[in-house]
Design an enzyme around this catalytic site. Structure first.
Site, mmCIF file in Angstrom:
data_model
loop_
_atom_site.group_PDB
_atom_site.id
_atom_site.type_symbol
_atom_site.label_atom_id
_atom_site.label_comp_id
_atom_site.label_asym_id
_atom_site.label_seq_id
_atom_site.Cartn_x
_atom_site.Cartn_y
_atom_site.Cartn_z
ATOM 1 N N ASP A 18 0.850 -1.178 0.000
ATOM 2 C CA ASP A 18 0.000 0.000 0.000
ATOM 3 C C ASP A 18 0.896 1.242 0.000
ATOM 4 O O ASP A 18 1.841 1.328 0.772
ATOM 5 C CB ASP A 18 -0.860 -0.040 1.270
ATOM 6 C CG ASP A 18 -1.946 0.999 1.280
ATOM 7 O OD1 ASP A 18 -1.630 2.170 1.024
ATOM 8 O OD2 ASP A 18 -3.085 0.634 1.549
ATOM 9 N N GLU A 100 -14.693 1.947 -9.634
ATOM 10 C CA GLU A 100 -15.895 1.661 -8.854
ATOM 11 C C GLU A 100 -17.187 2.029 -9.568
ATOM 12 O O GLU A 100 -17.274 3.056 -10.238
ATOM 13 C CB GLU A 100 -15.855 2.426 -7.528
ATOM 14 C CG GLU A 100 -14.781 1.947 -6.586
ATOM 15 C CD GLU A 100 -14.919 2.567 -5.210
ATOM 16 O OE1 GLU A 100 -15.958 3.190 -4.930
ATOM 17 O OE2 GLU A 100 -13.972 2.435 -4.411
ATOM 18 N N LYS A 136 -15.354 -2.516 -9.770
ATOM 19 C CA LYS A 136 -15.457 -2.665 -8.318
ATOM 20 C C LYS A 136 -16.897 -2.445 -7.874
ATOM 21 O O LYS A 136 -17.475 -1.389 -8.107
ATOM 22 C CB LYS A 136 -14.522 -1.671 -7.638
ATOM 23 C CG LYS A 136 -14.201 -1.983 -6.190
ATOM 24 C CD LYS A 136 -13.098 -1.059 -5.700
ATOM 25 C CE LYS A 136 -12.671 -1.399 -4.290
ATOM 26 N NZ LYS A 136 -11.617 -0.474 -3.809
#
Length: 398
Positions: A18, A100, A136
């Site tokens: 990350d 998304e 997503k």
């Protein structure tokens, strides 16, 4: 010379870093990334990206037609901005970007399918193969059914806001490409609920991902499990052997500095010999199991609410910018609007539970590491967040 715990882990798991620590990007080669409303909102406020946002808005206005409202134009512009930033990320990362679907469509199967198809079509217009895109979607029953349709069309999906076995089984049965169960978010809920601490082996998040992994391997599902949102290295090491694990630079450094032995905890061959009951998850069973799991129910609803509010804030910011463009008025930033979209209880700070977005973004904004984001931290941290948009949200360790 003894191998580091990180090197040992990499031998059995795809390790993904990350990039909450912006400097970490210099050490690793990017692999996968994701866009989300909070990142796009931050980017939309940065002066150096006003041109791309303004061009997107004006083109959306032209394409929407004379009868379109400002809200219609802003909605269209958001989708195009998500794809625009996804394309920028794909110039850097060699594999996939997740984009998304509007969280407000989480309980609308047909609308989710339509949105997924639209997003893929926008990428393909830009010459990007659909194999590099993950759509997503929230792990509601309707979202999972939509993902099944999309997967059959060769549109790969990443199912998010997944907190329970019933969601994971339904995803596997639907043939989705990847699920992202949040280890740390599950732990956070149980610690808040019970007031107690947990050892790594007793960690509810670890146990949840372990259960999902073993179930998938026992019954031969190909859906990938990517454990995420870790709070300590103990959680990570308890999941050694998971398909993928995404880990913050701080925890990666701790693993790199350690030479402790790292035994494989998750193993397909071991899972194959386990006595695990195969569950048939139809809609009624899914709903019943979801109702009986307060943690999964609360975290799913909390996530959808948070993502939806972030989208509404972004769309309002786009409407405001469009009005100013039409009036030829210089666009100003609106950091306060972004802050208030996440400060759900209005107490003047954003906790990790309220944030609901990626932990990397939260950690980048939480400059004093006190577990809260203040308005000042939000304002000064927007540049760091934009850098994450451009450089990727996760990177694979070689």
């Amino acid at each position: 010379m003894a191998k580091s715990a990180l090197d040992q882990l990499k031998a059995v798991t795809v390790v993904v870093a990350d990039t909450g620590d912006i400097q970490a990007i210099e050490q690793f080669t990017p692999r996968d990334a994701t866009t989300n409303p909070s990142l796009i909102t931050a980017a939309a406020q940065m002066p150096e990206y006003q041109e791309i946002v303004d061009e997107t808005l004006l083109q959306a206005k032209a394409d929407a037609g004379s009868g379109a409202t400002h809200a219609d134009i802003a909605s269209l512009a958001f989708d195009r901005l998500a794809v625009s930033f996804g394309k920028k990320i794909l110039e850097i990362v060699p594999q996939r970007v997740s984009t998304e679907v509007d969280a407000r469509l989480s309980y609308d199967q047909e609308a989710t399918i339509a949105k997924g198809r639209y997003l893929i079509s926008e990428y393909e217009k830009a010459g990007i193969n659909r194999d590099r895109i993950l759509i997503k979607i929230a792990s509601t029953w309707e979202g999972i059914q939509a993902a099944e349709v999309l997967e059959k069309e060769g549109i790969h999906c990443n199912l998010t806001l997944l907190f329970g076995l019933h969601q994971a089984i339904a995803c596997a049965e639907a043939g989705v490409t990847l699920i992202s169960p949040f280890v740390g978010r599950i732990l956070d809920w149980y610690k808040k609920e019970t007031g107690q601490d947990y050892t790594p082996s007793d960690d509810p998040g670890v146990q949840s991902v372990t259960q999902i992994y073993n179930y998938y391997k026992k019954f031969g599902y190909t859906t990938e499990v990517m454990g995420a949102s870790f709070r300590n290295t103990g959680e990570i090491l308890e999941l050694a052997g998971c398909d993928l694990l995404t880990i913050s630079p701080k925890l990666l450094a701790q693993l790199q500095a350690s030479t402790d032995n790292v035994p494989r905890k998750l193993d397909p061959s071991k899972a194959a010999g386990m006595e695990i009951e195969k569950l048939a998850i139809d809609q009624a069973t899914f709903m019943q199991m979801h109702a009986n799991d307060p943690m999964a129910s609360e975290k799913l609803e909390e996530g959808i609410k948070g993502f939806s509010k972030a989208l509404e804030t972004l769309e309002q910011l786009l409407v405001n910018r469009l009005v100013r463009l039409e009036s030829d008025v210089k666009v100003s930033t609106a950091t306060a609007d972004i802050f208030h979209s996440y400060d759900l209880d209005g107490d003047g700070c954003i906790t990790r539970e309220e944030w609901l977005g990626t932990d990397a973004v939260f950690d980048a904004l939480d400059q004093d590491h006190d577990g809260k984001i203040t308005p000042a931290e939000m304002s000064s941290g927007l540049g760091a967040i934009l850098q994450m948009v451009l450089e990727s949200s996760s990177v694979q360790i070689g």
